[in-house]
Enzyme design. Structure first.
Site, PDB file in Angstrom:
ATOM      1  N   CYS A 295     -32.550 -18.857-121.373  1.00 24.32           N
ATOM      2  CA  CYS A 295     -32.929 -18.771-122.787  1.00 24.32           C
ATOM      3  C   CYS A 295     -32.331 -19.941-123.567  1.00 24.32           C
ATOM      4  O   CYS A 295     -31.148 -19.935-123.909  1.00 24.32           O
ATOM      5  CB  CYS A 295     -32.457 -17.436-123.359  1.00 24.32           C
ATOM      6  SG  CYS A 295     -32.815 -17.244-125.116  1.00 24.32           S
TER       7      CYS A 295
ATOM      8  N   CYS B 207     -31.072 -19.099-127.045  1.00 27.35           N
ATOM      9  CA  CYS B 207     -29.791 -18.378-127.052  1.00 27.35           C
ATOM     10  C   CYS B 207     -28.626 -19.317-126.762  1.00 27.35           C
ATOM     11  O   CYS B 207     -27.588 -19.258-127.407  1.00 27.35           O
ATOM     12  CB  CYS B 207     -29.783 -17.286-125.984  1.00 27.35           C
ATOM     13  SG  CYS B 207     -31.239 -16.246-125.975  1.00 27.35           S
ATOM     14  N   ASP B 208     -28.778 -20.170-125.770  1.00 33.23           N
ATOM     15  CA  ASP B 208     -27.622 -20.897-125.230  1.00 33.23           C
ATOM     16  C   ASP B 208     -27.632 -22.398-125.478  1.00 33.23           C
ATOM     17  O   ASP B 208     -26.643 -23.072-125.174  1.00 33.23           O
ATOM     18  CB  ASP B 208     -27.527 -20.643-123.711  1.00 33.23           C
ATOM     19  CG  ASP B 208     -27.267 -19.173-123.412  1.00 33.23           C
ATOM     20  OD1 ASP B 208     -26.621 -18.506-124.240  1.00 33.23           O
ATOM     21  OD2 ASP B 208     -27.722 -18.682-122.368  1.00 33.23           O
TER      22      ASP B 208
END
Ligand SMILES: Cc1cc2nc3c(=O)[nH]c(=O)nc-3n(C[C@H](O)[C@H](O)[C@H](O)COP(=O)(O)OP(=O)(O)OC[C@H]3O[C@@H](n4cnc5c(N)ncnc54)[C@H](O)[C@@H]3O)c2cc1C
Length: 313
Positions: free
Chosen positions: A135, A138-139
């Site tokens: 992701c 997300c990261d």
């Protein structure tokens, strides 16, 4: 004998627990089954920095425990168990738990999430949370000014590569085929981004690094006479080869797209079956974030309350 409930929620990610908070506060006495992964996908990550309300960030397991406690506080009945079969042919809808117990429910909220696909190489597990991610949204932030690789050749891979190129110093896009499957528009965006290098006809066979990912072992033109081993130095390895929505047991009754994402009436969590709602990643091919899952979980519970009140149950 079958157990009868007013509102059944399947899944304990941000969508399921949020639906449980709203449904219990609306006096629907919801029963929630957690499934094989209590707390959902976020229990597999360390730091979550983008869920509103936690200015210092929070670990995934802590965030999910907070959501669970909030649902319990209002009386949600949270149980361990896996939905193994459904009959949504007529209300009350029947959901079999663990192949044995049958729950009959007037309203059903499906919040079973989606699972990211991995290449299947052992190093993906070895470096999980230590440089391997599925992701970018997300990261990606953790890789500012670093070097990352994205695996995949479709629209999602191109989108993730372009997103990461805005944060990282250098992005490698590792593509198995000699071409991108992505739309022309996405391909152009990739080719016009100077810090993305596309590595066509490359397969990843392993990752290396002492305390986290430091590089990837690739093979160019694998299996061909001119096959060549190539190592690249990277700090992060992002999978973008698709997700599998956990929708199989509902497919006989509701519509899904070609990948398996549950189709809902646009802008709502309503499926084509009255009183059956889908929330979170299982119905979301686009955003797949904790906050969007929580948002649609809220919508599903509000819809369930209105539906039950309309049918007088
Ligand atoms: C490693 C990682 C890091 C991430 N980091 C972030 C981040 O920093 N920020 C962010 O916003 N998002 C992040 N995400 C994405 C986020 O986790 C998801 O978008 C979110 O969890 C989706 O929530 P959900 O409720 O739809 O489903 P999920 O979290 O996928 O939960 C699905 C639930 O359904 C249950 N279930 C499935 N099948 C059944 C069944 N048959 N019967 C009963 N239960 C079932 C499972 O046990 C699970 O509890 C990350 C994801 C991963 C994998």
């Amino acid at each position: 004998m079958n157990e009868k409930v007013r509102c059944l929620i399947i899944g304990s990610g941000p969508a399921g627990y949020t639906a449980a908070i709203y449904a219990s506060r609306a006096n629907l006495s919801p029963v929630l089954y957690e499934g094989i992964q209590p707390g959902g996908q976020l229990t597999t990550t360390t730091e979550v920095e983008n869920f509103p309300g936690y200015p210092e960030g929070i670990t995934g397991p802590e965030l999910m425990e907070d959501l669970k406690q909030q649902a319990l506080r209002f009386g949600a009945d949270i149980r361990f168990g896996i939905a193994t079969e459904t009959d949504l042919s007529a209300a009350p809808y029947k959901v079999t738990i663990d192949g044995e117990k049958v729950i009959e429910t007037e309203a059903l909220i499906i919040a079973t999430g989606a699972t990211a696909k991995y290449l299947g190489i052992p190093d993906e597990q070895k470096y999980a949370g230590m440089g391997v991610s599925a992701c970018a949204t997300c990261d990606g932030f953790f890789y500012r000014k670093k070097v990352v690789a994205v695996v995949g050749g479709g629209d999602t891979a191109c989108e993730e590569a372009v997103y990461l190129a805005g944060l990282a110093k250098q992005v490698y896009l590792i593509v198995r085929k000699p071409f991108l499957r992505a739309s022309k528009v996405m391909q152009e965006r990739v080719f016009n981004t100077p810090n993305i290098m596309v590595l066509f006809e490359h397969n990843t066979i392993g990752l290396f690094g002492e305390n986290g990912v430091e590089g990837a072992h690739l093979v160019k033109r694998m299996g061909e006479a001119d096959e060549e081993k190539v190592d690249i130095a990277i700090d992060g390895f992002f999978l973008a080869i698709g997700h599998k929505p956990n929708s199989d047991i509902f497919k006989p009754w509701i519509d899904t797209d070609e990948v398996g994402y549950i189709k809902t009436v646009p802008g709502t969590p309503r499926t084509k079956v009255p009183g059956v709602f889908a929330a979170g990643d299982v119905a979301d091919p686009h955003y797949r974030q904790a906050i969007t899952a929580a948002g649609t979980g809220c919508q599903a519970a509000i819809e369930a309350e209105r539906y039950l009140s309309e049918i007088g149950k």
